[in-house]
Design a protein around this motif. Structure first.
Motif, PDB file in Angstrom:
ATOM      1  N   GLN A   1       0.850  -1.195   0.000  1.00 41.56           N
ATOM      2  CA  GLN A   1       0.000   0.000   0.000  1.00 41.56           C
ATOM      3  C   GLN A   1       0.891   1.251   0.000  1.00 41.56           C
ATOM      4  O   GLN A   1       1.949   1.261   0.660  1.00 41.56           O
TER       5      GLN A   1
ATOM      6  N   LYS B   1      -1.940   7.910   4.133  1.00 37.83           N
ATOM      7  CA  LYS B   1      -2.695   8.001   2.870  1.00 37.83           C
ATOM      8  C   LYS B   1      -2.024   9.011   1.943  1.00 37.83           C
ATOM      9  O   LYS B   1      -1.488  10.033   2.432  1.00 37.83           O
TER      10      LYS B   1
ATOM     11  N   GLY C   1      -3.858   1.851  -3.235  1.00 34.06           N
ATOM     12  CA  GLY C   1      -4.407   2.868  -2.339  1.00 34.06           C
ATOM     13  C   GLY C   1      -4.116   4.308  -2.714  1.00 34.06           C
ATOM     14  O   GLY C   1      -4.450   5.229  -1.953  1.00 34.06           O
TER      15      GLY C   1
ATOM     16  N   ARG D   1     -13.488  10.616   2.356  1.00 38.64           N
ATOM     17  CA  ARG D   1     -13.073   9.253   1.994  1.00 38.64           C
ATOM     18  C   ARG D   1     -11.820   8.835   2.769  1.00 38.64           C
ATOM     19  O   ARG D   1     -11.737   7.736   3.309  1.00 38.64           O
ATOM     20  N   VAL D   2     -10.856   9.760   2.827  1.00 38.30           N
ATOM     21  CA  VAL D   2      -9.601   9.477   3.540  1.00 38.30           C
ATOM     22  C   VAL D   2      -9.890   9.263   5.023  1.00 38.30           C
ATOM     23  O   VAL D   2      -9.407   8.297   5.628  1.00 38.30           O
TER      24      VAL D   2
ATOM     25  N   GLN E   1     -12.653   8.372   6.503  1.00 36.62           N
ATOM     26  CA  GLN E   1     -13.381   7.113   6.728  1.00 36.62           C
ATOM     27  C   GLN E   1     -12.423   5.934   6.717  1.00 36.62           C
ATOM     28  O   GLN E   1     -12.490   5.048   7.568  1.00 36.62           O
ATOM     29  N   SER E   2     -11.527   5.951   5.719  1.00 39.74           N
ATOM     30  CA  SER E   2     -10.602   4.849   5.578  1.00 39.74           C
ATOM     31  C   SER E   2      -9.641   4.798   6.775  1.00 39.74           C
ATOM     32  O   SER E   2      -9.344   3.713   7.290  1.00 39.74           O
TER      33      SER E   2
ATOM     34  N   ALA F   1     -11.461   3.395   9.678  1.00 35.20           N
ATOM     35  CA  ALA F   1     -11.661   1.948   9.588  1.00 35.20           C
ATOM     36  C   ALA F   1     -10.387   1.186   9.949  1.00 35.20           C
ATOM     37  O   ALA F   1     -10.433   0.076  10.479  1.00 35.20           O
ATOM     38  N   GLN F   2      -9.225   1.816   9.669  1.00 29.36           N
ATOM     39  CA  GLN F   2      -7.939   1.135   9.940  1.00 29.36           C
ATOM     40  C   GLN F   2      -7.535   1.183  11.406  1.00 29.36           C
ATOM     41  O   GLN F   2      -6.853   0.324  11.906  1.00 29.36           O
TER      42      GLN F   2
END
Ligand code: FAD
Length: 552
Positions: A204, A225, A366, A388-389, A391-392, A395-396
């Motif tokens: 990633q 990210k 990614g 989006r970032v 949220q991701s 989640a991580q």
């Protein structure tokens, strides 16, 4: 440490190489700057890098309108019209000095793009979708009223007109104020730092190897990210990421030319038909009027789009057809700029037909890329990407970030509340400067460029002994070096002040003094000064001579 001061650059590079970021943004145009601000203000640890100066890509080369996009109505892109219409009002609130209401006149002519009924209906729908109310609502004008509104129009061709509300801005300054506001929210934003390679962890993307343009020094920036907002270069970054497949960019070139206001003394902005069926703008700004744009497929060097003689002829012919008494000649063109639209390719569609919609691509490793879109929609695009970032990231790990609040984050210098307060401030600035020989244009230039930060420039000016135009420009320069990461002479004359486009004569007049002052501040040696001088000469030639493109 003031990370907006050009003198802190080395410390900033050290800091960037030692920090573990949540997000690395590639590209400091309007889109990247908006993303950095949205993310930093939600609590993410953010770095942003640009291989050139901030806004040196498309974001200093647009028509400089914050607009709902009437043309999108014609293409039935209602969603874009609605969203950008709402965004205009928000961005105006965030920087009322920089995003200024501007009435637009759309003259109706025989066989024009919009007939009377379509214009009336179109502008009505436009106002409705954009939430326009009160005096700003569109009006349909008779032939007489249209000619009163703009006496330079061809009275033999004009049949009437539509009169509606738009906003004009300075794209580079809007980008810069977003960068500065992002830095105030904790982001680290670095110009002249090129992403060469991406870093990976467990397959990633986890950061980038970046190279400093001035020293050649390489640093690694690590981030959970990575978002690429590289505009026309988005596919280059996707290629580095081995993810350049399926959709691709389709670049089209748009040129604007600048003539003196005396040669085309428009009373107001006009959006008009040209002989090939397209529509272009003529927009008065300070002592100039600019005309554009063209829209042609582009396959040349992305780093150096140029104005050609054919571009100039097309725009002059278009303007002369509607303003015949002006009799504009190539020799009247004082300056110009050419920009590239990073549009998404659609099979079989011509440059003008391609959608201006933005789109997000996420690669298997990614990398998040955002392309397309408009300057006007930068804030909303940024919000979507950062959601989006966030949220991701949530989640991580066990983290949550605040919702976006950029709709109420006033940009640096924009602390006015409304347009009336901007006018009052401009009058105060004029009252101080008029006894020294400055006029309303000078006061308007400072206030619309810098907003409340004009006070900081005037403080430096008051402390100096030179009370001439040179003293004022040196005060402006000192402000930009200390607060805007202004690192080269072109940064100053192009993106900080817009002088290369709108007052090109002043560039030659002040260049040597500005180089000496920057050399003193940054410790430049003689070769570096010579290099700066050459780069400025090249920029002036490219803006004002139209045979260069043929020789490249
Ligand atoms: P850019 O501003 O191009 O920014 C991308 C940045 O990425 C660049 O600064 C580049 O240096 C950097 N970069 C690239 N590669 C790397 C790398 N390897 N490492 C680090 N950095 C890198 N929109 C409107 O709303 N109103 C208008 O009036 C309007 N008129 C327009 C007229 C024309 C002629 C054009 C061309 C566009 C116009 N637009 C308008 C659209 C608008 O200008 C663009 O949508 C917007 O500026 C794009 O911004 P961006 O940040 O995505 O791209």
């Amino acid at each position: 440490m003031n990370f907006l001061s050009g003198k802190s650059r080395h410390a900033l590079l050290d800091q960037a190489s030692q920090t573990a970021y949540d997000l690395l943004v590639i590209g400091g145009g309007a889109t990247g700057a908006g993303i950095a601000l949205d993310a930093a203000s939600r609590g993410l640890k953010v770095a942003l890098v640009d291989k050139q100066d901030f806004a040196a890509g498309t974001s200093s080369r647009s028509t400089k309108l914050i607009h709902g996009g009437l043309r999108y109505l014609k293409q039935l892109e209602f969603k874009i019209v609605r969203e950008t219409g709402r965004e205009r009002a928000i961005v105006h609130r965030l920087a009322p000095h920089l995003v200024v209401a501007e009435k637009m006149l759309l003259p109706l002519v025989e066989n024009g793009t919009y007939g009377k009924a379509l214009t009336a209906l179109g502008l009505w729908v436009y106002d409705l979708m954009a939430g326009v109310s009160g005096d700003d609502r569109r009006r349909m004008l008779s032939k007489e009223k249209t000619l009163q509104q703009e006496p330079l129009l061809d009275k033999n061709r004009v049949l009437g007109g539509g009169y509606y509300a738009e906003y004009r801005t300075d794209d580079a300054r809007l980008t810069l104020e977003n960068i500065k506001t992002a830095v105030k929210q904790g982001a680290h934003c670095i110009n002249y730092l090129t992403v060469k390679e991406l870093l990976y962890e467990k397959e990633q993307v986890s950061g980038a190897v970046c190279q400093d343009h001035f020293s050649g020094r390489e640093i690694q920036i690590r981030a959970k990210k990575v978002v690429s907002a590289a505009g026309p270069w988005v596919d280059e970054i996707r290629a580095i990421n081995n993810s350049l497949y399926h959709k691709r960019l389709h670049l089209t070139k748009g040129v604007h030319i600048v003539v003196s206001r005396a040669r085309l003394p428009l009373k107001q902005s006009v959006y008009f038909d040209v002989p090939d069926g397209r529509m272009i703008f003529a927009i008065p700004r300070g002592r100039s009027t600019y005309i554009g744009t063209t829209d042609t497929d582009y396959h040349g060097d992305i780093n150096r789009p140029l104005t050609t003689q054919a571009d100039v002829t097309y725009l002059l012919d278009g303007a002369n057809a509607l303003f015949p008494d002006a009799k504009l000649l190539p020799a009247d063109v004082e300056s110009s700029w050419a920009g590239l639209r990073p549009l998404i390719h659609e099979e079989g569609k011509s440059a003008s037909e391609l959608s201006r919609k933005d789109e997000i691509f996420v690669s298997p490793t990614g990398l998040i890329s955002i392309a397309g879109g408009k300057l006007t929609g930068y804030r909303k695009m940024a919000q979507r990407v950062v959601s989006r970032v966030a949220q991701s990231l949530a989640a991580q790990g066990n983290v949550t970030f605040k919702p976006s609040r950029t709709h109420k984050l006033v940009l640096t210098g924009g602390d006015f509340g409304n347009a009336a307060a901007v006018d009052a401030f401009r009058n105060t600035v004029l009252a101080e400067l008029a006894p020294l020989g400055f006029d309303a244009f000078d006061a308007g230039y400072l206030v619309h460029n810098y907003g409340r930060q004009t006070e900081d420039i005037l403080k430096i000016f008051r402390a100096g002994t030179d009370k001439s135009g040179q003293g004022l420009i040196l005060a402006e320069l000192a402000f930009c070096m200390e607060n805007e990461l202004c690192l080269t002479i072109c940064d100053f004359f192009i993106r900080r002040t817009g002088r290369l486009y709108f007052d090109i004569a002043s560039v030659g007049q002040y260049a040597e003094r500005v180089i000496s002052e920057m050399a003193l501040t940054y410790g430049w040696d003689t070769p570096r000064m010579a290099q700066e001088r050459n780069e400025l000469h090249q920029a002036v030639a490219e803006a004002s001579r139209f045979d260069i493109a043929e020789k490249v």
